[in-house]
Enzyme design. Structure first.
Site, mmCIF file in Angstrom:
data_model
loop_
_atom_site.group_PDB
_atom_site.id
_atom_site.type_symbol
_atom_site.label_atom_id
_atom_site.label_comp_id
_atom_site.label_asym_id
_atom_site.label_seq_id
_atom_site.Cartn_x
_atom_site.Cartn_y
_atom_site.Cartn_z
ATOM 1 N N SER A 1 0.813 -1.212 0.000
ATOM 2 C CA SER A 1 0.000 0.000 0.000
ATOM 3 C C SER A 1 0.850 1.267 0.000
ATOM 4 O O SER A 1 1.585 1.532 -0.936
ATOM 5 C CB SER A 1 -0.954 -0.039 1.196
ATOM 6 O OG SER A 1 -1.886 1.011 1.148
ATOM 7 N N GLU B 1 -11.895 6.419 6.604
ATOM 8 C CA GLU B 1 -10.875 6.887 7.534
ATOM 9 C C GLU B 1 -10.388 8.249 7.057
ATOM 10 O O GLU B 1 -10.512 8.591 5.872
ATOM 11 C CB GLU B 1 -9.705 5.910 7.584
ATOM 12 C CG GLU B 1 -10.048 4.565 8.188
ATOM 13 C CD GLU B 1 -8.842 3.648 8.224
ATOM 14 O OE1 GLU B 1 -8.460 3.240 9.328
ATOM 15 O OE2 GLU B 1 -8.299 3.343 7.149
#
Length: 416
Positions: free
Chosen positions: A74, A397
């Site tokens: 990521s 988030e």
């Protein structure tokens, strides 16, 4: 059960990196499967990916379904990599199987054969397992990688792990993490979408165009189709370019930046969020149109612009909290219209946040949308589980990682 033959390059003792070097892993070194799966420096990953792919093959046989293996780290630096498993619905791996993954990875080379034999015997005896009933026709391991140089080597480790019990292995190449999740569900639910890159692009572009065409532009709208995307030098650029071929320019025009440099270095959603600065390749003094930032595997997005009056590169963010509120406002408007028609079936929307959410966003949701946010522990898994309890569950988030979840009940009501 026949003797288990583990390729030496995928054992702890012979763990071999993408550069051909043996990077032995101590037999007693322990690891834990977390929200992001396993994520470390790439040299630790070959034996971990091999064992994870075996576990994915067991899960695939247990459910007679496609199970995903995504090889990515990521937003981490380029020298890292990671692996996580994806369940048949395209959701994250179930909590119980996270425990199994930790057990398999933490076994020593000597103990691994017994650990695997015990798993195999237990699932052969389980009445809930397709293995026990001999009903294995669709089991497969679907694997994707991001653009890291260690990815192809780890793909081969995954292929070898799936082959331990001769489970079909599907290499879908260099993809974003959302594409891997989408592909897994598509393999298991063919009517959902075609399980190819093009099938993904077609589904996403069709949905975007329909939403665009159905949404009336209000008076005074300042919408502009131009967008500049910071691609974090990752997978977002090549895959988004392919998607854009299906979207007319009058609806969306994109300029790509940060395509070919060092992954996540001085750019990407994580950098922009933490540093609160413009990424490399963006001029704080220039008047830019909308700007957005992906992370390395393109499963996060933040919007930003240069902060007014600042020439030092300071960025003003439209982060995940604001994205969640924007979506929630739009959906609530539509729900209010639906409710005013006094329908037979009610639909409920929930907004899920963590304690780290911006307090202003939480107050806005309570005071203006009249919705009490659900607060859960940090981690996408907790957010997703809570959001799935609603007909429409919204969560993001602050770092831009999130989505909107729709229930089967919602789908059945809308399709009537």
């Amino acid at each position: 059960m026949t003797n288990l033959d583990f390729p030496p390059q995928y054992t702890r003792a012979g763990n071999t990196t993408h550069t051909g070097e043996v990077h032995a892993i101590p037999q007693d070194e322990q690891f834990a499967y977390g929200t992001a799966g396993f994520r470390f420096r790439a040299e630790k990953l070959p034996f971990i990916v091999y064992r994870c792919a075996y576990l994915a093959s067991l899960r695939a046989r247990q459910l007679d379904s496609a199970i995903g293996v995504m090889i990515t780290a990521s937003h981490n630096p380029a020298q890292d990599n990671g692996v996580k498993l994806v369940d048949p619905s395209g959701d994250m791996l179930s909590s119980q199987w996270e425990i199994y993954a930790t057990e398999v990875i933490n076994a020593s080379d000597v103990d691994l054969p017994k650990v695997i034999r015990d798993f195999e015997k237990n699932f052969q005896r389980s009445s809930q397992s397709k293995i026990a009933r001999g009903l294995i026709h669709n089991a497969k391991v679907v694997c994707g990688i991001d653009t890291r140089v260690s990815g192809p080597h780890l793909m081969e480790a995954a292929r070898a792990g799936a082959a331990l019990f001769n489970v079909k292995f599907v290499d879908i190449g260099v993809v974003s993490t959302p594409m891997l999740h989408y592909s897994v569900k598509s393999f298991n639910v063919p009517e959902f979408a075609e399980a190819t890159h093009q099938g993904y692009y077609q589904a996403i572009s069709d949905a975007f165009k329909e939403l665009y065409d159905r949404t009336q532009e209000p008076d005074g709208s300042r919408y502009q189709p131009e967008l500049i995307v910071d691609c974090a030098n990752g997978v977002g650029a090549p895959r988004f370019r392919e998607l854009l071929e299906l979207i007319p320019e009058e609806k969306l025009r994109v300029e790509f930046r940060n395509e070919n440099g060092e992954l996540n270095h001085g750019c990407g959603a994580d950098f922009v969020k933490i540093a609160q600065k413009m990424p490399d390749g963006f001029n704080s003094g220039a008047k830019e149109p909308k700007c957005a930032s992906f992370d390395g595997d393109a499963d996060r997005i933040l919007y930003f612009r240069a902060k007014n009056g600042c020439q030092d590169g300071t960025a003003e963010l439209f982060d995940g909290d604001r994205i969640a509120v924007l979506f929630a406002m739009y959906i609530k408007e539509q729900l209010d219209i639906y409710t005013s028609s006094k329908p037979r079936n009610s639909l409920k929307m929930g907004i899920v946040q963590t304690a780290y959410a911006n307090g202003s966003s939480t107050r806005f949701i309570r005071e203006h949308l009249k919705i009490e946010p659900i607060i859960v522990p940090t981690g996408v898994k907790h957010l997703h589980e809570a959001a799935s309890e609603f007909d429409i569950g919204v969560y993001f988030e602050a770092n831009g990682h999130g989505t909107i979840v729709f229930s089967k009940h919602f789908d059945s009501v809308v399709r009537r």
